[in-house]
Design a protein around this motif. Structure first.
Motif, mmCIF file in Angstrom:
data_model
loop_
_atom_site.group_PDB
_atom_site.id
_atom_site.type_symbol
_atom_site.label_atom_id
_atom_site.label_comp_id
_atom_site.label_asym_id
_atom_site.label_seq_id
_atom_site.Cartn_x
_atom_site.Cartn_y
_atom_site.Cartn_z
ATOM 1 N N ARG A 20 -28.101 6.300 25.212
ATOM 2 C CA ARG A 20 -29.068 5.580 24.375
ATOM 3 C C ARG A 20 -30.043 6.540 23.706
ATOM 4 N NH1 ARG A 20 -28.749 1.981 28.848
ATOM 5 N NH2 ARG A 20 -30.658 2.848 29.752
ATOM 6 N N GLU A 21 -30.293 7.668 24.351
ATOM 7 C CA GLU A 21 -31.197 8.650 23.749
ATOM 8 C C GLU A 21 -30.615 9.267 22.477
ATOM 9 O OE1 GLU A 21 -33.673 10.267 27.676
ATOM 10 O OE2 GLU A 21 -31.911 11.361 26.946
ATOM 11 N N LEU A 22 -29.295 9.252 22.349
ATOM 12 C CA LEU A 22 -28.676 9.824 21.155
ATOM 13 C C LEU A 22 -29.107 9.078 19.899
ATOM 14 C CD1 LEU A 22 -25.002 10.545 22.315
ATOM 15 C CD2 LEU A 22 -27.037 11.991 22.516
ATOM 16 N N PHE A 23 -29.286 7.765 20.008
ATOM 17 C CA PHE A 23 -29.727 6.981 18.853
ATOM 18 C C PHE A 23 -31.143 7.398 18.446
ATOM 19 C CE2 PHE A 23 -26.370 4.468 20.702
ATOM 20 C CZ PHE A 23 -25.710 3.924 19.606
ATOM 21 N N ALA A 24 -31.987 7.642 19.439
ATOM 22 C CA ALA A 24 -33.362 8.066 19.150
ATOM 23 C C ALA A 24 -33.380 9.455 18.523
ATOM 24 C CB ALA A 24 -34.193 8.048 20.433
ATOM 25 N N VAL A 25 -32.543 10.351 19.049
ATOM 26 C CA VAL A 25 -32.485 11.709 18.510
ATOM 27 C C VAL A 25 -32.014 11.681 17.057
ATOM 28 C CG1 VAL A 25 -31.345 13.956 18.686
ATOM 29 C CG2 VAL A 25 -32.127 12.786 20.757
ATOM 30 N N GLY A 26 -30.985 10.876 16.784
ATOM 31 C CA GLY A 26 -30.465 10.804 15.429
ATOM 32 C C GLY A 26 -31.439 10.174 14.457
ATOM 33 N N ALA A 27 -32.194 9.182 14.918
ATOM 34 C CA ALA A 27 -33.153 8.499 14.044
ATOM 35 C C ALA A 27 -34.343 9.379 13.714
ATOM 36 C CB ALA A 27 -33.619 7.202 14.694
ATOM 37 N N ASN A 28 -34.853 10.087 14.714
ATOM 38 C CA ASN A 28 -36.016 10.956 14.505
ATOM 39 C C ASN A 28 -36.106 11.936 15.670
ATOM 40 O OD1 ASN A 28 -38.626 12.121 14.271
ATOM 41 N ND2 ASN A 28 -39.319 10.345 13.095
ATOM 42 N N ALA A 29 -35.577 13.125 15.469
ATOM 43 C CA ALA A 29 -35.503 14.111 16.547
ATOM 44 C C ALA A 29 -36.898 14.528 17.031
ATOM 45 C CB ALA A 29 -34.719 15.338 16.088
ATOM 46 N N ASP A 30 -37.851 14.671 16.107
ATOM 47 C CA ASP A 30 -39.201 15.089 16.496
ATOM 48 C C ASP A 30 -39.877 14.031 17.353
ATOM 49 O OD1 ASP A 30 -38.972 17.496 15.149
ATOM 50 O OD2 ASP A 30 -39.778 16.680 13.278
ATOM 51 N N ALA A 31 -39.743 12.767 16.953
ATOM 52 C CA ALA A 31 -40.340 11.689 17.738
ATOM 53 C C ALA A 31 -39.677 11.590 19.106
ATOM 54 C CB ALA A 31 -40.204 10.365 16.987
ATOM 55 N N ALA A 32 -38.352 11.771 19.149
ATOM 56 C CA ALA A 32 -37.645 11.725 20.430
ATOM 57 C C ALA A 32 -38.106 12.851 21.344
ATOM 58 C CB ALA A 32 -36.139 11.820 20.191
ATOM 59 N N ARG A 33 -38.328 14.024 20.766
ATOM 60 C CA ARG A 33 -38.785 15.171 21.556
ATOM 61 C C ARG A 33 -40.173 14.906 22.129
ATOM 62 N NH1 ARG A 33 -38.329 18.402 17.856
ATOM 63 N NH2 ARG A 33 -36.223 19.145 18.281
ATOM 64 N N LEU A 34 -41.054 14.339 21.327
ATOM 65 C CA LEU A 34 -42.405 14.015 21.797
ATOM 66 C C LEU A 34 -42.388 12.930 22.864
ATOM 67 C CD1 LEU A 34 -44.345 14.067 18.395
ATOM 68 C CD2 LEU A 34 -44.423 15.781 20.232
#
Length: 322
Positions: free
Chosen positions: A194-208
């Protein structure tokens, strides 16, 4: 306010067509070739279509996850050919097929992880990294073989990975089914998936948000490498040899399957089920055009037009979310 409705309907209609494209397209090409060729609905042709499409489907599943991250892998076709060559050479040297398959799977995962590491740690676009790996893999396949195919003489290997059946299904189809279920479960049922969707949508936001973005990307490329290696095994069994450039259109077909499935090339959205339908559409298209003796160059034109149609629909549909 009265002027907003048409603007909404346009993107909404494009999104509907985009989402229906793999299903309607698959049904359309099946009907077309069934009416155009007396051989298309032949049981033998259907079995050949199923087993021959397994290589494409495995690679398309991996490509779905890569594109979901907003990345791309242009090396898959060349790496499949290289790994098939290495597989044949290992067996030619006297090793049993289990050892050869295990070695190729390990090497495939390593190549995939290397693609991911260079992309992430080197901060190099995956387009450039995998383009370079494609050139290297192509060159090595020709160097290792001298441009001559290496015949695979292991009858048990050829039978198992092409002709054999298990649970009433051809083994290549069973491998595709198990892989599809595993990938679907990974994307839908695990935190990492599920984290892959977040990374693809916005990697910076996912990292934060605490998502290990770099590890996730390297992991996906490693998975891609494992699926490419399994595809190489099935390709070698289907052809009965390891040959350089044995699957020249595989990269294009895999990317086309994912795009037809409605994935965004910018990441954040992809559907494994629609990719499966997109891969089936491409496989049926390839099979039908061969039965109708369509010129190979024209086949590329047809698939290129389908890709462009899918991309245009995606860009139009994106207006519904803007």
């Amino acid at each position: 306010m009265t002027r907003a409705a048409p603007g909404v309907r346009g993107p909404g209609l494009a999104r509907l067509i985009r989402d229906l494209l793999p299903y309607a397209g698959l049904l359309g090409v099946i009907v077309f070739f069934a009416l155009s060729s007396e051989y298309f609905l032949n049981l033998r042709n259907f079995e050949r279509l199923v087993t021959d499409s397994a290589t494409l489907m495995l690679v398309a599943f991996g490509m779905t996850m890569v594109i979901l991250l907003g990345e791309i892998d242009l090396s898959v076709g060349a790496v499949v050919s290289l790994l098939a060559v290495i597989l044949a050479q290992i067996m030619e040297a006297g090793a049993g097929w289990p050892l050869a398959v295990a070695a190729v799977l390990a090497l495939g995962i390593l190549i995939g992880a290397l693609n991911g590491a260079l992309t992430v740690l080197g901060d190099i676009p995956s387009f450039i990294v995998t383009l370079g790996v494609m050139a290297i893999a192509t060159g090595l396949a020709y160097v290792f073989t001298g441009a001559i195919s290496i015949a695979i003489m292991s009858e048990p290997f050829l039978v198992l990975f092409y002709d054999a059946r298990a649970l009433g299904l051809p083994v290549p189809l069973l491998i595709v089914a198990v892989t599809f279920i595993a990938c679907l479960a990974f994307l839908d049922r695990t935190v990492a998936g599920r984290e892959l969707f977040a990374v693809g949508a916005n990697a910076d936001a996912a990292r934060l948000s605490g998502v290990p973005v770099r590890r996730r990307k390297i992991m996906v490329f490693a998975i891609m490498g494992g699926l490419v290696a399994m595809a190489a095994v099935l390709s070698a069994a289907r052809l009965g040899s390891g040959a350089p450039a044995s699957v020249p259109a595989l990269t294009l077909d895999a990317i086309a399957a994912v795009i037809i499935g409605g994935a965004s090339l910018f990441g954040g959205r992809a559907s494994l089920l629609r990719t499966l339908m997109g891969a089936a559409l491409i496989a049926v298209l390839n099979n039908g055009m061969v039965l109708m003796n369509v010129n190979i160059d024209l086949q590329y034109v047809v698939k290129g037009m389908i890709i462009l149609l899918a991309v245009v629909l995606e860009r139009l549909a994106s207006g519904a979310r803007s």
